[in-house]
Design an enzyme around this catalytic site. Structure first.
Site, mmCIF file in Angstrom:
data_model
loop_
_atom_site.group_PDB
_atom_site.id
_atom_site.type_symbol
_atom_site.label_atom_id
_atom_site.label_comp_id
_atom_site.label_asym_id
_atom_site.label_seq_id
_atom_site.Cartn_x
_atom_site.Cartn_y
_atom_site.Cartn_z
ATOM 1 N N VAL A 107 0.837 -1.209 0.000
ATOM 2 C CA VAL A 107 0.000 0.000 0.000
ATOM 3 C C VAL A 107 0.871 1.258 0.000
ATOM 4 C CG1 VAL A 107 -1.912 -1.173 1.172
ATOM 5 C CG2 VAL A 107 -0.131 -0.034 2.544
ATOM 6 N N HIS A 134 -4.383 -4.622 -2.065
ATOM 7 C CA HIS A 134 -4.686 -4.240 -0.679
ATOM 8 C C HIS A 134 -4.887 -2.735 -0.505
ATOM 9 C CE1 HIS A 134 -2.567 -8.191 0.695
ATOM 10 N NE2 HIS A 134 -3.762 -8.402 0.215
ATOM 11 N N CYS A 145 -20.222 5.880 2.742
ATOM 12 C CA CYS A 145 -20.689 5.913 1.340
ATOM 13 C C CYS A 145 -19.592 5.522 0.348
ATOM 14 C CB CYS A 145 -21.224 7.303 1.002
ATOM 15 S SG CYS A 145 -19.927 8.528 0.754
ATOM 16 N N CYS A 165 -16.253 12.747 5.466
ATOM 17 C CA CYS A 165 -16.598 12.691 4.043
ATOM 18 C C CYS A 165 -17.247 13.988 3.574
ATOM 19 C CB CYS A 165 -17.556 11.521 3.812
ATOM 20 S SG CYS A 165 -18.084 11.352 2.100
ATOM 21 N N GLY A 205 9.617 -10.779 -2.524
ATOM 22 C CA GLY A 205 9.449 -10.184 -1.199
ATOM 23 C C GLY A 205 8.108 -10.381 -0.534
ATOM 24 N N THR A 206 7.585 -11.610 -0.591
ATOM 25 C CA THR A 206 6.367 -11.899 0.160
ATOM 26 C C THR A 206 6.489 -13.273 0.829
ATOM 27 O OG1 THR A 206 3.965 -12.169 0.071
ATOM 28 C CG2 THR A 206 5.176 -12.781 -1.901
ATOM 29 N N ALA A 249 15.787 -7.947 -2.957
ATOM 30 C CA ALA A 249 15.151 -7.504 -4.206
ATOM 31 C C ALA A 249 15.991 -6.453 -4.920
ATOM 32 C CB ALA A 249 13.769 -6.940 -3.884
HETATM 33 N N1 APR Z 1 14.203 -8.141 -0.577
HETATM 34 C C1 APR Z 1 13.285 -9.123 -0.847
HETATM 35 N N2 APR Z 1 12.521 -9.712 0.104
HETATM 36 C C2 APR Z 1 12.727 -9.322 1.386
HETATM 37 C C3 APR Z 1 13.678 -8.324 1.752
HETATM 38 C C4 APR Z 1 14.429 -7.730 0.690
HETATM 39 N N3 APR Z 1 15.334 -6.789 0.920
HETATM 40 N N4 APR Z 1 13.632 -8.160 3.105
HETATM 41 C C5 APR Z 1 12.677 -9.033 3.569
HETATM 42 N N5 APR Z 1 12.147 -9.737 2.544
HETATM 43 C C6 APR Z 1 11.114 -10.772 2.556
HETATM 44 C C7 APR Z 1 10.976 -11.566 3.839
HETATM 45 O O1 APR Z 1 11.910 -12.641 3.874
HETATM 46 C C8 APR Z 1 9.543 -12.071 3.736
HETATM 47 O O2 APR Z 1 9.468 -13.278 2.997
HETATM 48 O O3 APR Z 1 9.875 -10.138 2.388
HETATM 49 C C9 APR Z 1 8.844 -10.963 2.927
HETATM 50 C C10 APR Z 1 7.909 -10.050 3.715
HETATM 51 O O4 APR Z 1 6.838 -10.816 4.166
HETATM 52 P P1 APR Z 1 5.680 -10.181 5.079
HETATM 53 O O5 APR Z 1 6.286 -9.328 6.104
HETATM 54 O O6 APR Z 1 4.826 -11.311 5.510
HETATM 55 O O7 APR Z 1 4.911 -9.231 4.058
HETATM 56 P P2 APR Z 1 3.858 -9.625 2.914
HETATM 57 O O8 APR Z 1 4.073 -11.018 2.428
HETATM 58 O O9 APR Z 1 3.875 -8.563 1.923
HETATM 59 O O10 APR Z 1 2.479 -9.565 3.732
HETATM 60 C C11 APR Z 1 1.302 -9.799 3.033
HETATM 61 O O11 APR Z 1 -0.015 -9.257 4.952
HETATM 62 O O12 APR Z 1 0.012 -7.925 6.754
HETATM 63 C C12 APR Z 1 -0.632 -8.150 5.585
HETATM 64 O O13 APR Z 1 -1.767 -6.670 4.118
HETATM 65 C C13 APR Z 1 -0.507 -6.958 4.649
HETATM 66 O O14 APR Z 1 0.087 -6.901 2.300
HETATM 67 C C14 APR Z 1 0.413 -7.468 3.547
HETATM 68 C C15 APR Z 1 0.174 -8.970 3.581
#
Ligand code: APR
Length: 258
Positions: A107, A134, A145, A165, A205-206, A249
């Site tokens: 976001v 998200h 609304c 609003c 990065g997730t 990344a």
């Molecule tokens: N480069 C790449 N990846 C990285 C780096 C980096 N420099 N630093 C950390 N990470 C990785 C971590 O190892 C982890 O796997 O980024 C990931 C972050 O994971 P989360 O903190 O769980 O975030 P995310 O997966 O985006 O969360 C998903 O959860 O909290 C809700 O809505 C929120 O959008 C979010 C969703």
């Protein structure tokens, strides 16, 4: 697991270059090197704060002032940050070829800012803007609304000072998707349609812990796409990865897209 080898980098580059259609899924990790904490990693937001107190509709109903105080802080912190080499490489790559759909859970608007920085004009930037699953930290939405506006500075000292609003007088809320809420229907439709016809899926990065977003990678995999993951740590999507590039990344993405 060690840093990606030149062979792995070349393999990822080849898989992405030869795919006519690619879906990219990003999470908080793509913005970590811009100084934005992730959610579940060391020092992550959900390690510091209780999501159930700040990121649910119930929490907002219970104490909108507390929720706004936190989002106002996040908005101010994120506004100080800049897109990093990964955001910029993705935007450049998407401008250089057709067939790439960028889906983000973030976001923080850093993909959008990178697109504007690289594209130079709004139309071109719009072509490489992400599908936001998200929502956005920099937009507000009326809790009554649904009227949407650009988000500004927020005075969270009292209920009266919180943003209201202009259409119906209702209380505005951050235009982000909270736990237990539906994702924006059109964004989901576009993201899963792109995943369903992808030949390659790049995940950056997730943790892949949150659905429906993580389903984008599974849908691409089921459609026969090769799944490439860039992450310094382990993720819940590793089991479906064809290529796992362990690294940051900002360091790895420019190498595989350059
Ligand atoms: N480069 C790449 N990846 C990285 C780096 C980096 N420099 N630093 C950390 N990470 C990785 C971590 O190892 C982890 O796997 O980024 C990931 C972050 O994971 P989360 O903190 O769980 O975030 P995310 O997966 O985006 O969360 C998903 O959860 O909290 C809700 O809505 C929120 O959008 C979010 C969703």
């Amino acid at each position: 697991m060690s840093d990606p080898t030149p062979t792995e980098i070349a393999e990822a580059k080849r898989a992405l270059a030869k795919a006519l259609r690619v879906v990219v899924l990003t999470g908080a990790g793509v913005s970590a090197e811009s100084g934005i904490p992730t959610f579940r990693g060391p020092g992550g937001l959900w390690k510091q704060f209780r999501a159930e107190d700040l990121a649910t509709p119930i929490a907002f109903g219970r104490d909108p002032r507390l929720v706004w105080e936190w989002y106002a802080w996040r908005r101010a912190e994120v506004a100080k940050c800049r897109p990093n080499a990964a955001h910029l490489a993705l935007a450049r790559w998407m401008l250089s070829r057709p067939g790439v759909t960028l889906v983000s859970q973030n976001v923080d608007d850093l993909h959008e800012r990178a697109a504007r920085e690289v594209a130079g004009d709004a139309d071109r930037a719009a072509r490489v803007a992400p599908i936001r699953l998200h929502g956005s930290l920099f937009h507000d939405r009326c809790a009554r609304c649904n009227h949407r506006t650009e988000g500004g500075a927020v005075d969270a000292t009292s209920l009266e000072t919180l943003p209201h609003c202009a259409e119906c007088g209702g209380l505005m809320r951050p235009d982000v998707v909270w736990f237990g809420e539906m994702l924006p229907a059109r964004a989901v439709e576009t993201a899963f349609a792109a995943a369903g016809e992808a030949e390659a899926c790049l995940v950056v990065g997730t943790t892949g812990a949150v659905y429906r977003a993580a389903g984008v990678a599974h849908t691409a995999k089921a459609a026969g796409a090769s799944v490439i993951i860039v992450d310094p740590g382990q993720t819940e999507l590793d089991a479906i990865a064809d290529l796992r590039l362990q690294g940051k990344a900002g360091e790895v993405v420019p190498l595989i897209l350059g």
